[in-house]
Write an enzyme that holds these catalytic residues in place. Structure first.
Site, short mmCIF file in Angstrom:
data_model
loop_
_atom_site.label_atom_id
_atom_site.label_comp_id
_atom_site.label_asym_id
_atom_site.label_seq_id
_atom_site.Cartn_x
_atom_site.Cartn_y
_atom_site.Cartn_z
N VAL A 79 10.78 125.53 41.43
CA VAL A 79 12.15 125.24 41.83
C VAL A 79 12.73 124.08 41.03
O VAL A 79 13.95 124.04 40.78
CB VAL A 79 12.24 124.95 43.35
CG1 VAL A 79 12.05 126.23 44.13
CG2 VAL A 79 11.24 123.90 43.78
N ASP A 80 11.90 123.12 40.61
CA ASP A 80 12.40 122.01 39.81
C ASP A 80 12.86 122.49 38.43
O ASP A 80 13.82 121.95 37.86
CB ASP A 80 11.35 120.92 39.68
CG ASP A 80 10.00 121.43 39.19
OD1 ASP A 80 9.74 122.65 39.28
OD2 ASP A 80 9.19 120.61 38.73
N SER B 76 4.56 113.86 45.12
CA SER B 76 4.18 112.54 45.62
C SER B 76 5.31 111.79 46.32
O SER B 76 5.06 110.79 47.00
CB SER B 76 3.65 111.66 44.47
OG SER B 76 4.63 111.55 43.45
N ALA C 232 9.83 112.04 47.69
CA ALA C 232 11.07 112.81 47.87
C ALA C 232 12.23 112.01 47.32
O ALA C 232 12.41 110.83 47.67
CB ALA C 232 11.29 113.12 49.34
#
EC number: 2.7.1.33
Length: 238
Positions: A90-91, A10, A12
């Site tokens: 990736v987080d 949602s 960046a």
């Protein structure tokens, strides 16, 4: 100067680092705002992690000399033992690398409290093993509303009743107390198995949970940004 981009579902997040120190942070909810910022900010190095817009496109907006995209083939400062690294969020790997950067040679459990609750374990030899994924707070409320005929869509409350006295307060009790007990229970199981465990809490719901858990935790809302920066520094130095 390093510019770190973490593009979630949602919004960046952009972190500006001087070596390992986070000196500034920005949040963008519109892609054109992110693009304008990146095109007008001068940095030496950049890394992009994205589950939204194509990461390569975002990287092309920066004027940084060295650009890196976080994906499963990028070298990491931890050993990745995950069976399917190509499917790993990736987080999650960025959070683990942040834990490694803060607590070297320590057994770490990273809990990211966001849309989902993710549990990720890094051992004291710098090896990432995996963990668990569970629905987050908002997702649990939405699921009860979506998959039943009559349950309403209920919002999170800071201090839910233990014994709900209406449908709304019963749902709040079940979701919030249940999730707190889940997180405490997972921490307890890991603590029983691994000596000297350090628990790091991050993610959008960090502030909600950090004072409600029985376990001792280290709250680090910007752990993912710090982890991305550590991955960037690792690759720059190679």
């Amino acid at each position: 100067m390093n510019i770190i981009v973490d593009y979630g579902n949602s919004s960046a997040k952009v972190g500006i680092f001087n070596q390992r120190a986070l000196v500034d942070k920005h949040v963008f909810r519109e892609e054109n705002q992110l693009k304008d910022f990146l095109q007008n900010f001068s940095a030496d190095h950049c890394i992009v992690s994205s589950v939204n817009t194509e990461a390569q496109t975002i990287a092309s907006w920066t004027t940084a000399k060295n650009k890196f995209i976080l994906h499963h083939t990028l070298p990491l400062p931890v050993k990745n033992l995950y069976a399917t690294p190509q499917t790993l969020g990736v987080d999650r790997i960025a959070g683990v690398c942040g834990a490694q950067d803060f607590f070297q040679a320590t057994n770490c459990l990273v809990i990211d409290a966001g849309t989902c609750i993710t549990y990720d374990f890094l051992d004291n030899k710098g090896r990432y093993h995996g963990g668990g994924i569970s629905p987050g707070l908002t997702m649990r409320f939405q699921a009860m509303h979506t998959f039943t005929a009559r349950l309403p869509l209920v919002s999170v409350t800071e201090n839910p009743l233990l014994i709900g006295n209406s449908t709304e307060t019963c749902m709040q009790s079940g979701v919030i107390h249940g999730l707190i007990e889940e997180i405490d229970g997972v921490i307890r199981k890991y603590s029983e198995k691994f000596d000297g465990l350090k628990v790091i809490l991050c993610g959008g719901d960090t502030g909600f949970f950090e004072n409600k858990l029985k376990a001792s935790i280290f709250a680090s809302p910007e752990l993912v940004l710090s982890g991305l920066n550590s991955i960037l520094l690792y690759n720059v130095s190679r």
